[in-house]
Design a protein around this motif. Structure first.
Motif, PDB file in Angstrom:
ATOM      1  N   ASP A 127       0.838  -1.197   0.000  1.00  0.00           N
ATOM      2  CA  ASP A 127       0.000   0.000   0.000  1.00  0.00           C
ATOM      3  C   ASP A 127       0.877   1.252   0.000  1.00  0.00           C
ATOM      4  O   ASP A 127       1.793   1.387   0.813  1.00  0.00           O
ATOM      5  N   LEU A 128       0.559   2.190  -0.888  1.00  0.00           N
ATOM      6  CA  LEU A 128       1.385   3.385  -1.028  1.00  0.00           C
ATOM      7  C   LEU A 128       1.366   4.221   0.250  1.00  0.00           C
ATOM      8  O   LEU A 128       2.400   4.745   0.678  1.00  0.00           O
ATOM      9  N   GLY A 129       0.198   4.350   0.881  1.00  0.00           N
ATOM     10  CA  GLY A 129       0.115   5.126   2.112  1.00  0.00           C
ATOM     11  C   GLY A 129       0.933   4.510   3.225  1.00  0.00           C
ATOM     12  O   GLY A 129       1.582   5.222   4.015  1.00  0.00           O
ATOM     13  N   ILE A 130       0.925   3.185   3.297  1.00  0.00           N
ATOM     14  CA  ILE A 130       1.715   2.487   4.309  1.00  0.00           C
ATOM     15  C   ILE A 130       3.203   2.702   4.061  1.00  0.00           C
ATOM     16  O   ILE A 130       3.983   2.947   4.995  1.00  0.00           O
ATOM     17  N   ARG A 131       3.609   2.620   2.825  1.00  0.00           N
ATOM     18  CA  ARG A 131       5.026   2.799   2.498  1.00  0.00           C
ATOM     19  C   ARG A 131       5.476   4.224   2.803  1.00  0.00           C
ATOM     20  O   ARG A 131       6.584   4.440   3.313  1.00  0.00           O
ATOM     21  N   ARG A 132       4.618   5.205   2.525  1.00  0.00           N
ATOM     22  CA  ARG A 132       4.971   6.596   2.853  1.00  0.00           C
ATOM     23  C   ARG A 132       5.038   6.790   4.365  1.00  0.00           C
ATOM     24  O   ARG A 132       5.901   7.521   4.871  1.00  0.00           O
TER      25      ARG A 132
END
Length: 468
Positions: free
Chosen positions: A428-433
């Motif tokens: 997930d992009l939000g998790i990675r950010r």
């Protein structure tokens, strides 16, 4: 289930609220059972017995304390989190399956014989499915007696009792009083038909702001409304529909339910508790996450962050599919087109059968995604279970077998729809950010390996990463 006497007695002696719902204290000299935090004088050791469930205490001949209301304690976080037979059974009993379909229906849903189910529940909880459902019926009846002006005969059948006599006998046995004695003169009760006001207990701390923020960002117009203090939505329940308003308070969540059929009170309460993750043990969760120096500041700043779950696994699955590769706000707009609502009125999210009847114009999305939602609707209508009583592994396998549903979507449904406390979404992009902001690996493979230290509460870590 074996309970350590010394540990339990220390919890009772200190009136430790964290243990409410984990076990129940029965006093042989008074024949009363209480929750651990009961303010009464601590009983003598030789007069104390501990039971893993209210039903087990009732089965042993004890009645509920009318001072501490042990039946109003939060549910055990163990049964909320466990994915095994007993955990699934407890969640289904809480949703009223035994009242609607009997023990045969519960056993069939779980895929075991009635005998094996009874043996497992009795070994773990000291009571079988009928006794556990009976304890829940007594609690539902007490709520209706104390908060509504319904007649006692109406309450008997609304709570799931087979007869008024059975209702009277159970209330006398559980509460040591006739039903009419529980209805205090002059108490504030609602005269509005089908409306029930009650308090939903939880184990503190509860970071209510994070729950409301999360739900507000994703609220589907026409189905739910959220502001800084209150969440309101429509529900589809076994016997009809309902509208619920939830307002977190410092010591409880105030709930006001408008039910078209009061028989739906128990499942409505269970789904509201599930939505706000009120049966969680935040002390245990935060202790595990705070052991990681990357998350320790977040835990210290915002203790008690919960996982916002759902009232309907099917609805959550549709939300997950629609949300693939688009923003949260864009997903809200797409979902609102699936909902037909009257002005100034909330309506439940459409059922799988209703979605299958919608024209193509209602699906403002690529044709492939529209086909995925229709395939999902057919699967759920055909028996794919996505509720907290589902077999989590089977549900995830059933989802990923559908065209257009991959690991992220199935994991999101497992976390919010089915209630898995240990889901993680490393791609997930939000998790990675969020991971990058906290200085931990943001590569999906490395992040997934790093997240192993947060087991068995990776879903809670995931929410904190999103918030970061």
């Amino acid at each position: 289930m074996e309970l350590d006497f010394e540990r339990c007695y220390r919890a009772v002696d200190s009136r430790d609220q964290r243990f409410d719902g984990w076990f129940y204290t029965a006093v042989t000299s008074t024949r009363i059972y209480c929750k651990p935090s009961c303010p009464a004088v601590t009983p003598k050791r030789q007069n104390v017995r501990f039971y893993p469930s209210a039903a087990a205490a009732q089965r042993a001949g004890f009645r509920a304390c009318r001072r501490c209301r042990p039946d109003a304690a939060p549910g055990s976080p163990e049964w909320d989190a466990r994915a095994d037979l007993v955990g699934r059974a407890m969640r289904l009993i809480g949703d009223g399956v035994v009242d609607r379909d009997g023990v045969p229906g519960l056993a069939s849903r779980l895929g075991y014989t009635e005998r094996h189910l009874h043996r497992m529940l009795t070994a773990e909880l000291g009571a079988g499915p009928l006794a556990l459902a009976r304890a829940q019926r007594a609690q539902t009846a007490r709520i209706l007696i104390e908060t509504t002006d319904l007649g006692l005969a109406e309450i008997a059948f609304a709570a799931g009792f087979g007869s008024v006599r059975q209702f009277n006998d159970t209330i006398r046995e559980v509460y040591g009083a006739a039903p009419s004695e529980l209805r205090k003169p002059g108490a504030r009760r609602t005269a509005e038909a089908g409306t029930v006001a009650l308090r939903l207990a939880y184990r503190p701390p509860l970071h209510a702001a994070s729950l409301l923020e999360f739900l507000a960002l994703r609220a589907v117009p026409g189905v739910e409304e959220v502001d800084t203090t209150t969440y309101q939505r429509a529900l589809r329940l076994p016997h009809g529909t309902a509208t619920v308003t939830l307002t977190p308070q410092p010591e409880y969540v105030a709930a006001r339910l408008r039910l078209t059929d009061v028989r739906d009170l128990a499942p409505a309460v269970a789904r509201c508790r599930r939505l706000l993750d009120l049966d969680a043990d935040p002390i245990a969760v935060d202790a595990t996450l705070a052991a990681d120096e990357a998350l320790e500041p977040s835990v210290a700043k915002e203790p008690g962050v919960r996982v916002p779950r759902s009232v309907d696994g099917w609805e959550m699955a549709v939300r997950a599919v629609v949300g693939q590769q688009i923003s949260v706000l864009a997903a809200r707009r797409v979902l609102s087109n699936l909902v037909t609502t009257a002005p100034d009125e909330l309506t439940p999210f459409p059922s799988p059968e209703q979605v299958l009847e919608l024209p193509d114009e209602a699906f403002r999305m690529p044709a492939a995604r529209r086909a995925t939602i229709r395939a999902l609707a057919e699967a759920v209508a055909g028996g794919l279970h996505l509720d907290p009583g589902a077999d989590r592994e089977a549900a995830v396998a059933g989802l990923t077998a559908l065209p257009g549903i991959g690991a992220w979507t199935a994991g999101y449904v497992a976390m919010r729809g089915i209630g898995d406390p240990d889901t993680f979404l490393p791609t997930d992009l939000g998790i990675r950010r969020g991971a990058e902001a906290l200085g931990i690996p943001d590569d999906p493979t490395a992040l997934d390996a790093y997240a192993a230290r947060w087991r068995p509460w990776r879903s809670y870590a995931l929410i904190r990463l999103w918030r970061s």
